[in-house]
Design an enzyme around this catalytic site. Structure first.
Site, PDB file in Angstrom:
ATOM      1  CD  GLU A  53      -1.414  -2.316   2.063  1.00  0.00           C
ATOM      2  OE1 GLU A  53      -2.225  -2.962   2.742  1.00  0.00           O
ATOM      3  OE2 GLU A  53      -0.184  -2.604   2.010  1.00  0.00           O
ATOM      4  CB  CYS A  78      -0.917  -4.242   8.775  1.00  0.00           C
ATOM      5  SG  CYS A  78       0.186  -2.929   8.230  1.00  0.00           S
ATOM      6  NE  ARG A 192      16.790 -27.989  -2.499  1.00  0.00           N
ATOM      7  CZ  ARG A 192      17.981 -28.558  -2.433  1.00  0.00           C
ATOM      8  NH1 ARG A 192      19.083 -27.820  -2.474  1.00  0.00           N
ATOM      9  NH2 ARG A 192      18.092 -29.869  -2.337  1.00  0.00           N
ATOM     10  CB  THR A 204      18.942 -37.226   3.768  1.00  0.00           C
ATOM     11  OG1 THR A 204      17.781 -38.008   3.532  1.00  0.00           O
ATOM     12  CG2 THR A 204      19.259 -36.415   2.522  1.00  0.00           C
ATOM     13  CG  LEU A 212      19.839 -29.808   2.628  1.00  0.00           C
ATOM     14  CD1 LEU A 212      19.376 -30.044   4.062  1.00  0.00           C
ATOM     15  CD2 LEU A 212      18.989 -30.612   1.651  1.00  0.00           C
TER      16      LEU A 212
END
Length: 344
Positions: A53, A78, A192, A204, A212
């Site tokens: 906004e 908000c 991801r 793993t 990762l």
């Protein structure tokens, strides 16, 4: 109503550009219209920056037109102080009288209070325009606040004959074995970049030594979450040394770790998800291994499943998680079949 739909679609289009960048805030787009012409628009680009906004109002050249304009936004403005002042305060200050809203904000600090503030100060407010589409856009944010847990995506790649990896004796130790093709790998990294966190079981890490992180596309790397109940993580693991944040859940404190290591006394999903909620983590990809993914499936704790199915057979190996996809629709990523299943 049709004119409202037109401009709300533009809000959604703008908001979606913020995916993966606004956590823990939602994705929001805003359009300001005067005499059926857009005179300003903006989006929330990343956490800590101006809300949509504010950016839309700031983009309007002739601020005098704001008093005769309509502000469209896909999520309720908000009305509380956070990193930035309340958007309702600015809307009222600029004397914008007409406000059209897509979704109510499920966050307890807003949850209708933004609308009440605007109405009580003389604004004409309509809400629920393209509500389903607006809710879908922020499904991670809504799941987090309504279900008190992250939005959970289960993701794996499997061979044509249903194996997630070869037998350990048939693969290189501490090295990822890729089943999916290069296009699918790139898409996985794009996925991801959209999510707040990524979770794997310690096996793993032991077997694959993955990073990762988001590497094959531009974008943020997710927070790494490792389930390691018995403190088996190798101390030279890549996940412990790259820049993105790492959280390890274990049953007892691992005194050799120098990172965020939380002890879960009752090592179960309820306790883990409660901790992730308290940490404000809104979404999570579960990427492995088969045992960990199957635990989520068996507990029916998931919102989306993504499966990359190779065109090649492994003949033997670690059996993939049990989820029947053969009769489901898919799209081709090169020679891989890609399935995306949503629970609701």
């Amino acid at each position: 109503m049709d004119i409202h739909i037109k401009y709300m679609k533009r809000c959604i289009e703008l908001a979606s550009k913020g995916i993966g960048k606004t956590y823990p805030n939602p994705m929001v787009g805003c359009v300001i219209v005067h005499n059926d012409k857009i005179i300003g628009e903006g989006l929330h680009q990343e956490y800590g920056c101006n809300h949509a906004e504010v950016n839309a109002i700031n983009s309007v050249v002739d601020k005098d037109l704001l008093r005769e304009s309509t502000l469209y936004v896909n999520l309720e403005p908000c009305n509380h102080y956070g990193k930035t002042p309340p958007c309702t305060e600015l809307i009222l200050k600029k004397e914008i009288k007409n406000v059209i809203i897509g979704s109510k904000d499920p966050n307890n600090v807003v949850n209708g209070n933004g609308i009440k503030t605007l109405v009580s100060n003389g604004c004409n407010v309509e809400f629920g325009i393209l509500k389903n589409e607006c809710d879908e856009l922020n499904k991670r944010f809504f799941t987090f606040h309504n279900c008190k847990r992250p939005y959970i995506i289960l993701k794996w790649a499997e061979s044509k004959d249903g194996f997630i990896s070869p037998k350990k004796s048939d693969r290189n130790k501490r090295e990822v074995f890729w089943i999916s093709n290069e296009e699918s790998k790139k898409l996985s990294h794009y996925f991801r970049s959209q999510e707040h966190s990524i979770l794997v079981g310690v096996q793993t890490v032991i077997d694959d030594d993955p990073e990762l992180t988001t590497r094959m596309v531009d974008g943020n790397s997710p927070i790494k979450i490792i389930l390691d109940p018995n403190n088996r993580i190798p101390l030279n693991s890549k996940v412990l040394f790259n820049k993105s944040e790492t959280i390890i859940f274990s049953s007892t404190k691992n005194l050799e770790l120098n990172i965020d290591n939380e002890v879960i006394n009752q090592f179960d999903f309820d306790s883990i998800l409660e901790s992730l909620f308290k940490r404000g983590i809104q979404s999570m990809i579960v990427e492995g291994g088969a045992y960990t993914i199957q635990k989520f499936l068996d507990a029916d704790i998931w919102d989306c499943i993504r499966i990359f199915k190779s065109n090649n057979n492994l003949n033997t190996g670690v059996i993939s998680p049990k989820y029947e996809v053969d009769k489901l629709e898919f799209r081709l990523i090169g020679d891989n079949k890609f399935y995306e299943i949503f629970k609701n």
